[in-house]
Design an enzyme around this catalytic site. Structure first.
Site, PDB file in Angstrom:
ATOM      1  CE1 TYR A  68      34.426  31.681  49.842  1.00 50.25           C
ATOM      2  CE2 TYR A  68      32.794  33.265  49.790  1.00 50.25           C
ATOM      3  CZ  TYR A  68      33.814  32.806  49.843  1.00 50.25           C
ATOM      4  OH  TYR A  68      35.005  33.831  50.163  1.00 50.25           O
ATOM      5  NE  ARG A  71      36.730  29.848  45.661  1.00 52.58           N
ATOM      6  CZ  ARG A  71      37.261  31.038  46.784  1.00 52.58           C
ATOM      7  NH1 ARG A  71      36.317  31.651  47.100  1.00 52.58           N
ATOM      8  NH2 ARG A  71      38.383  30.862  47.035  1.00 52.58           N
ATOM      9  CG  HIS A 120      43.300  34.761  54.172  1.00 53.28           C
ATOM     10  ND1 HIS A 120      44.097  35.199  53.191  1.00 53.28           N
ATOM     11  CD2 HIS A 120      43.730  35.771  55.151  1.00 53.28           C
ATOM     12  CE1 HIS A 120      44.483  36.235  53.291  1.00 53.28           C
ATOM     13  NE2 HIS A 120      44.569  36.599  54.406  1.00 53.28           N
ATOM     14  CB  CYS A 152      19.087  30.389  65.450  1.00 49.27           C
ATOM     15  SG  CYS A 152      20.258  31.007  64.500  1.00 49.27           S
ATOM     16  CB  SER A 191      49.468  38.340  44.137  1.00 50.10           C
ATOM     17  OG  SER A 191      48.493  38.466  44.800  1.00 50.10           O
TER      18      SER A 191
HETATM   19  C1  BJW Z   1      51.800  30.329  40.939  1.00 49.45           C
HETATM   20  C2  BJW Z   1      51.498  29.281  40.206  1.00 49.45           C
HETATM   21  C3  BJW Z   1      52.143  28.077  40.160  1.00 49.45           C
HETATM   22  C4  BJW Z   1      50.219  30.975  39.481  1.00 49.45           C
HETATM   23  N1  BJW Z   1      53.413  28.067  41.197  1.00 49.45           N
HETATM   24  N2  BJW Z   1      53.081  30.205  41.754  1.00 49.45           N
HETATM   25  C5  BJW Z   1      45.600  49.576  51.584  1.00 49.45           C
HETATM   26  C6  BJW Z   1      46.550  48.960  51.613  1.00 49.45           C
HETATM   27  C7  BJW Z   1      46.881  48.125  52.340  1.00 49.45           C
HETATM   28  C8  BJW Z   1      46.015  47.103  52.968  1.00 49.45           C
HETATM   29  C9  BJW Z   1      44.606  47.404  52.580  1.00 49.45           C
HETATM   30  C10 BJW Z   1      44.579  48.476  51.999  1.00 49.45           C
HETATM   31  N3  BJW Z   1      42.982  48.589  51.681  1.00 49.45           N
HETATM   32  C11 BJW Z   1      42.455  47.462  52.370  1.00 49.45           C
HETATM   33  C12 BJW Z   1      43.471  46.844  53.059  1.00 49.45           C
HETATM   34  C13 BJW Z   1      43.360  45.659  53.653  1.00 49.45           C
HETATM   35  C14 BJW Z   1      43.051  44.516  53.098  1.00 49.45           C
HETATM   36  C15 BJW Z   1      43.922  44.110  51.953  1.00 49.45           C
HETATM   37  O1  BJW Z   1      45.059  43.835  51.897  1.00 49.45           O
HETATM   38  N4  BJW Z   1      43.482  44.855  50.669  1.00 49.45           N
HETATM   39  C16 BJW Z   1      44.436  44.897  49.606  1.00 49.45           C
HETATM   40  C17 BJW Z   1      43.670  44.146  48.272  1.00 49.45           C
HETATM   41  C18 BJW Z   1      44.788  46.209  49.307  1.00 49.45           C
HETATM   42  N5  BJW Z   1      43.017  43.188  53.880  1.00 49.45           N
HETATM   43  C19 BJW Z   1      42.117  43.011  54.687  1.00 49.45           C
HETATM   44  O2  BJW Z   1      40.928  43.449  54.638  1.00 49.45           O
HETATM   45  C20 BJW Z   1      42.283  41.785  55.582  1.00 49.45           C
HETATM   46  N6  BJW Z   1      42.026  42.166  56.888  1.00 49.45           N
HETATM   47  C21 BJW Z   1      42.386  43.223  57.511  1.00 49.45           C
HETATM   48  O3  BJW Z   1      43.297  44.204  57.125  1.00 49.45           O
HETATM   49  O4  BJW Z   1      42.104  43.276  58.924  1.00 49.45           O
HETATM   50  C22 BJW Z   1      42.285  44.484  59.618  1.00 49.45           C
HETATM   51  C23 BJW Z   1      40.806  45.272  59.439  1.00 49.45           C
HETATM   52  C24 BJW Z   1      39.750  45.301  60.070  1.00 49.45           C
HETATM   53  C25 BJW Z   1      38.954  46.059  59.741  1.00 49.45           C
HETATM   54  C26 BJW Z   1      38.864  46.973  59.090  1.00 49.45           C
HETATM   55  C27 BJW Z   1      40.098  47.187  58.290  1.00 49.45           C
HETATM   56  C28 BJW Z   1      41.169  46.396  58.360  1.00 49.45           C
HETATM   57  C29 BJW Z   1      41.702  40.484  55.152  1.00 49.45           C
HETATM   58  C30 BJW Z   1      42.124  39.947  53.972  1.00 49.45           C
HETATM   59  C31 BJW Z   1      41.281  38.874  53.510  1.00 49.45           C
HETATM   60  C32 BJW Z   1      41.504  38.043  52.141  1.00 49.45           C
HETATM   61  N7  BJW Z   1      40.700  37.216  51.862  1.00 49.45           N
HETATM   62  C33 BJW Z   1      40.900  36.272  50.579  1.00 49.45           C
HETATM   63  C34 BJW Z   1      39.472  35.749  50.703  1.00 49.45           C
HETATM   64  C35 BJW Z   1      39.789  34.417  51.632  1.00 49.45           C
HETATM   65  C36 BJW Z   1      38.382  33.462  51.283  1.00 49.45           C
HETATM   66  C37 BJW Z   1      38.152  32.936  49.842  1.00 49.45           C
HETATM   67  O5  BJW Z   1      39.278  32.348  49.385  1.00 49.45           O
HETATM   68  O6  BJW Z   1      37.029  33.091  49.086  1.00 49.45           O
HETATM   69  O7  BJW Z   1      42.022  35.667  50.806  1.00 49.45           O
HETATM   70  S1  BJW Z   1      41.059  37.310  49.111  1.00 49.45           S
HETATM   71  C38 BJW Z   1      42.088  36.453  48.498  1.00 49.45           C
HETATM   72  O8  BJW Z   1      43.420  37.255  48.304  1.00 49.45           O
HETATM   73  C39 BJW Z   1      42.380  35.308  49.353  1.00 49.45           C
HETATM   74  C40 BJW Z   1      43.884  35.110  49.397  1.00 49.45           C
HETATM   75  O9  BJW Z   1      44.313  34.232  50.322  1.00 49.45           O
HETATM   76  C41 BJW Z   1      44.402  36.327  49.147  1.00 49.45           C
HETATM   77  C42 BJW Z   1      45.722  36.330  48.714  1.00 49.45           C
HETATM   78  O10 BJW Z   1      45.789  35.854  47.283  1.00 49.45           O
HETATM   79  P1  BJW Z   1      47.092  34.965  46.901  1.00 49.45           P
HETATM   80  O11 BJW Z   1      47.116  33.808  47.521  1.00 49.45           O
HETATM   81  O12 BJW Z   1      48.260  35.714  46.797  1.00 49.45           O
HETATM   82  O13 BJW Z   1      46.522  34.791  45.365  1.00 49.45           O
HETATM   83  P2  BJW Z   1      46.674  35.614  43.814  1.00 49.45           P
HETATM   84  O14 BJW Z   1      45.767  35.110  43.078  1.00 49.45           O
HETATM   85  O15 BJW Z   1      46.831  36.906  44.042  1.00 49.45           O
HETATM   86  O16 BJW Z   1      48.093  35.166  43.380  1.00 49.45           O
HETATM   87  C43 BJW Z   1      48.393  33.968  42.954  1.00 49.45           C
HETATM   88  C44 BJW Z   1      50.079  33.897  42.781  1.00 49.45           C
HETATM   89  O17 BJW Z   1      50.424  32.634  42.469  1.00 49.45           O
HETATM   90  C45 BJW Z   1      50.293  34.846  41.483  1.00 49.45           C
HETATM   91  O18 BJW Z   1      51.671  35.565  41.807  1.00 49.45           O
HETATM   92  C46 BJW Z   1      50.833  33.888  40.583  1.00 49.45           C
HETATM   93  O19 BJW Z   1      51.885  34.442  39.552  1.00 49.45           O
HETATM   94  C47 BJW Z   1      51.288  32.801  41.296  1.00 49.45           C
HETATM   95  N8  BJW Z   1      51.190  31.465  40.537  1.00 49.45           N
HETATM   96  N9  BJW Z   1      50.798  29.741  39.306  1.00 49.45           N
HETATM   97  C48 BJW Z   1      53.635  28.979  42.074  1.00 49.45           C
HETATM   98  N10 BJW Z   1      52.115  27.116  39.536  1.00 49.45           N
HETATM   99 ZN    ZN Z   2      22.178  29.659  64.101  1.00 50.76          ZN
END
Ligand code: BJW
Ligand code: ZN
Length: 251
Positions: A68, A71, A120, A152, A191
């Site tokens: 972090y 980043r 997020h 704390c 994605s």
């Molecule tokens: C361009 C480009 C250009 C490149 N122009 N485009 C099974 C099935 C379904 C769900 C789940 C499952 N098992 C577990 C889950 C739940 C889980 C999940 O979805 N997992 C999947 C991976 C399967 N989700 C969660 O846990 C969420 N919470 C939840 O469900 O709560 C309920 C719950 C509670 C208690 C118990 C269980 C459930 C929380 C999800 C949190 C995600 N957090 C992150 C990190 C944030 C902090 C940080 O940044 O450090 O969020 S992970 C990361 O992925 C980040 C992003 O926001 C997120 C999405 O990624 P994104 O933005 O799509 O990026 P990329 O890199 O994947 O894609 C980039 C795209 O850009 C690509 O397509 C490129 O082609 C394109 N591109 N250049 C336009 N110039």
């Molecule tokens: Zn504290």
């Protein structure tokens, strides 16, 4: 090759009362923020599934903080790009316009977008896991090793949503309402793999929105979209804004 913006899409956008831009890491790629899952991403070594969860933080907070801090430093040194700016231009024209972002980099707000739902969290905020005290980035970036709470002594963590954690309820509820009310829904640079965020385009489409995806690569959602514009958002979004403005003057 850049896709041309069809007159039909320009007219739809020009006539829309309510538009949602749903963004992911790809929107910030042209500003210099690495994506998570792309082949060119610098996180090929560290997958978000391995670092962005509480288990990883409790096991090795120094490693997660190193990720972090790195980043935060990248993000502090970069600027919004032409894609972010085009969304600001759309918000000025379209009666109801919302950005729903999965990004934590704050670049939409820094560009000037006003209605932004952050699903997020935000990397500029941090908080103590024990007492909840909020911190900006000054303390955490100047700390030697793992930042501790000055009140704390508890562990300070970034105010972002890790896997297994709930999304902030108010942001999520507002995002669902915006998706359900959209005439046109733009899914940009994500994605579409991470839920529940990835369900928003389909929620919007089922409620009647015209679904458009902008991405250089197809995603699991592409086959379901009404239009797919293949290419970088920093190029396509300004083209879309220009064609929309042209369609408005011709109405
Ligand atoms: C361009 C480009 C250009 C490149 N122009 N485009 C099974 C099935 C379904 C769900 C789940 C499952 N098992 C577990 C889950 C739940 C889980 C999940 O979805 N997992 C999947 C991976 C399967 N989700 C969660 O846990 C969420 N919470 C939840 O469900 O709560 C309920 C719950 C509670 C208690 C118990 C269980 C459930 C929380 C999800 C949190 C995600 N957090 C992150 C990190 C944030 C902090 C940080 O940044 O450090 O969020 S992970 C990361 O992925 C980040 C992003 O926001 C997120 C999405 O990624 P994104 O933005 O799509 O990026 P990329 O890199 O994947 O894609 C980039 C795209 O850009 C690509 O397509 C490129 O082609 C394109 N591109 N250049 C336009 N110039
Ligand atoms: Zn504290």
């Amino acid at each position: 090759m850049r896709p041309a913006i069809s007159p039909g899409l320009a007219a739809r956008l020009a006539g829309a009362g309510s538009v949602v831009a749903f963004t992911g890491a790809g929107v910030s790629a042209e500003s210099g923020v690495p994506t998570f899952r792309g082949t060119e991403g610098i996180w090929v070594k560290f997958k978000p599934e391995e670092l962005a969860h509480m288990g990883a933080f409790m096991k090795n907070p120094a490693l997660v903080w190193e990720w972090y801090a790195h980043r935060k430093t990248i993000i502090a040194g970069i600027r919004p790009n032409a894609g972010h700016e085009a969304l600001v231009g759309m918000e000025r024209i379209i009666p109801r316009f919302a950005v729903i972002t999965q990004n934590i980099d704050n670049l939409h707000r820094r560009a000037g977008s006003r209605t932004v739902y952050e699903l997020h969290g935000n990397i500029e905020r941090n908080y103590c896991m024990d007492c909840g005290k909020a911190y900006g980035n000054d303390l955490v970036l100047s700390a030697e090793g793992i930042p501790g709470c000055t009140q704390c002594g508890g562990l300070v963590r970034p105010d972002v949503v890790w896997f297994g954690e709930m999304l902030p309820a108010d942001e999520w509820d507002a995002a669902v309402r915006a998706a359900e009310g959209a005439d046109l829904f733009l899914s940009i640079g994500t994605s579409a793999l991470v839920y529940p965020a990835a369900s928003l385009p389909l929620i919007a489409q089922q409620a009647g929105a015209y679904l458009v995806e902008i991405n250089p690569e197809p995603t699991p959602m592409t086959a379901r979209t009404d239009e797919y514009l293949k290419g970088p958002s920093g190029t396509i979004l300004p083209m879309l804004l220009a064609e929309m403005e042209r369609a408005r003057t011709e109405r």
